[in-house]
Design an enzyme around this catalytic site. Structure first.
Site, PDB file in Angstrom:
ATOM      1  N   HIS A  56      -1.502   4.952  10.223  1.00  0.00           N
ATOM      2  CA  HIS A  56      -0.449   5.435   9.441  1.00  0.00           C
ATOM      3  C   HIS A  56      -0.762   7.235  11.021  1.00  0.00           C
ATOM      4  O   HIS A  56       0.154   8.196  10.398  1.00  0.00           O
ATOM      5  CB  HIS A  56       0.323   5.636   8.892  1.00  0.00           C
ATOM      6  CG  HIS A  56       0.414   4.534   7.423  1.00  0.00           C
ATOM      7  ND1 HIS A  56      -0.146   3.577   7.189  1.00  0.00           N
ATOM      8  CD2 HIS A  56       1.418   4.022   7.386  1.00  0.00           C
ATOM      9  CE1 HIS A  56       0.308   2.496   6.744  1.00  0.00           C
ATOM     10  NE2 HIS A  56       1.359   2.861   6.564  1.00  0.00           N
ATOM     11  N   HIS A  87       0.876  -1.097   0.174  1.00  0.00           N
ATOM     12  CA  HIS A  87       0.295  -0.360  -0.072  1.00  0.00           C
ATOM     13  C   HIS A  87       0.541   0.885  -0.197  1.00  0.00           C
ATOM     14  O   HIS A  87       0.680   2.276   0.728  1.00  0.00           O
ATOM     15  CB  HIS A  87      -0.486   0.164   1.764  1.00  0.00           C
ATOM     16  CG  HIS A  87      -0.291   0.218   2.988  1.00  0.00           C
ATOM     17  ND1 HIS A  87      -1.072  -0.887   3.255  1.00  0.00           N
ATOM     18  CD2 HIS A  87       0.155   0.495   3.070  1.00  0.00           C
ATOM     19  CE1 HIS A  87      -0.371  -0.662   4.461  1.00  0.00           C
ATOM     20  NE2 HIS A  87       0.787   0.196   4.139  1.00  0.00           N
ATOM     21  N   HIS A 128      10.871  -3.864   3.846  1.00  0.00           N
ATOM     22  CA  HIS A 128      11.303  -1.913   3.372  1.00  0.00           C
ATOM     23  C   HIS A 128      11.602  -1.943   4.554  1.00  0.00           C
ATOM     24  O   HIS A 128      11.389  -2.108   5.189  1.00  0.00           O
ATOM     25  CB  HIS A 128      10.464  -1.581   2.017  1.00  0.00           C
ATOM     26  CG  HIS A 128       9.138  -0.976   3.008  1.00  0.00           C
ATOM     27  ND1 HIS A 128       7.989  -2.213   3.589  1.00  0.00           N
ATOM     28  CD2 HIS A 128       8.378   0.061   3.879  1.00  0.00           C
ATOM     29  CE1 HIS A 128       6.648  -1.827   3.993  1.00  0.00           C
ATOM     30  NE2 HIS A 128       7.014  -0.584   4.124  1.00  0.00           N
ATOM     31  N   GLU A 186       4.224  -5.060   8.089  1.00  0.00           N
ATOM     32  CA  GLU A 186       3.325  -5.363   7.565  1.00  0.00           C
ATOM     33  C   GLU A 186       2.774  -6.791   6.860  1.00  0.00           C
ATOM     34  O   GLU A 186       1.641  -6.597   6.836  1.00  0.00           O
ATOM     35  CB  GLU A 186       3.401  -3.932   6.552  1.00  0.00           C
ATOM     36  CG  GLU A 186       3.537  -3.052   7.273  1.00  0.00           C
ATOM     37  CD  GLU A 186       3.901  -1.822   6.793  1.00  0.00           C
ATOM     38  OE1 GLU A 186       3.631  -0.547   6.434  1.00  0.00           O
ATOM     39  OE2 GLU A 186       3.437  -2.011   4.911  1.00  0.00           O
TER      40      GLU A 186
END
Length: 280
Positions: A59, A12, A193, A240
């Site tokens: 977030h 995302h 990441h 995630e």
């Protein structure tokens, strides 16, 4: 009876949303990252899901250090795009499905999952970018959406096993809902990441693709991968991917892959995307 007909997994990455919003999808940098979603957009037009249960992480838009729910389900009629510092994304308001959402909340709580029920919240790129990737740029989203926010930002995040088990509980909840609904479950976030520190920019193609391999078929090996492996192999934000396991748990014992896409880099992040159907 409502039924889960498919599972969708996707990164995302906020920059993908920016590329879509600013009409940069045909630029050389973004085109190969986004090309892997063309198949899915056509497939979604044919599948016509009534409801998407969309697993994502907030977030610091709806939650902050004052409130950190491990699992939070949105039960409202609608959810507005969040302002993440540069204004809300120019996308439609997300329409919920309160009846099914409340049913899932009740069923999961009675199934011994302590769900946090949210009746008012804005949704950020974690939820709206996957909608854009899968549905394009419509005037309104073609499916109702039930947001399921998972804490993968602040320690301790839930284990892969707990996420997989929640997916199984969601499947039981959906199948006990009396309305005839075509339901999809989407797991978002990842892949490998890291956005800060000495390992910023880390991408582990081999581990990512092995993860994608293990989502297909009848293995449940991924539910037992420990947090430290995600951290070591996929960077601090790779955790995630446990959200994908909620989707996988909801698919039942065996799955078949209909579509797969992997590309690096996109904004220093690996793009992963998978469409699954339950076999059993």
């Amino acid at each position: 009876m409502a039924r889960i007909t498919a599972g969708v997994a996707s990164s995302h990455i906020p920059a993908l949303g920016v590329a879509i919003d600013l009409d940069k999808t045909q630029e050389a940098y973004w085109k190969p990252a986004l090309a892997g979603y063309e198949w899915t957009r056509e497939w979604e037009k044919a599948e016509k899901p009534d409801v998407v249960i969309l697993v994502y992480n907030d977030h610091a838009s709806a939650f902050d250090m004052r409130v950190i729910p491990t699992f939070a389900i949105g039960c409202s009629e609608e959810f507005k795009p969040a302002d993440e510092g540069w204004g809300p994304r120019p996308v439609p308001v997300v329409k919920g499905h309160p009846d099914l959402a409340w049913h899932i909340a009740q069923s999961c709580i009675l199934d011994e999952f302590d769900m946090t029920i949210i009746n008012e919240m804005d949704v950020d790129h974690g939820l709206t970018v996957p909608l854009s990737l899968m549905f394009g740029q419509p005037d309104e989203w073609p499916a109702r959406v039930i947001p399921l926010a998972v804490n993968v930002v602040t320690y301790p995040p839930p284990s892969g096993n707990r996420c997989w088990a929640l997916g199984e509980a969601i499947r039981r909840a959906v199948e006990s809902f009396p309305e005839d609904l075509n339901v999809q479950v989407w797991g978002t976030g990842g892949m490998s990441h890291q956005l800060q520190g000495e390992r910023a920019g880390l991408i582990n193609k081999e581990w990512d693709n092995r993860f994608l391999d293990r989502l297909e078929g009848d293995t449940d090996e991924l539910r037992h991968v420990p947090h430290i492996e995600y951290l070591r192999e996929t960077g601090s934000e790779g955790i995630e991917m446990v959200m994908w396991l909620i989707m996988r748990g909801a698919m039942g014992k065996t799955t078949r892959a209909l579509h797969r896409h992997y590309h690096v880099p996109a904004s220093n992040t690996a793009v992963g995307h998978l469409v699954l159907e339950p076999v059993d």
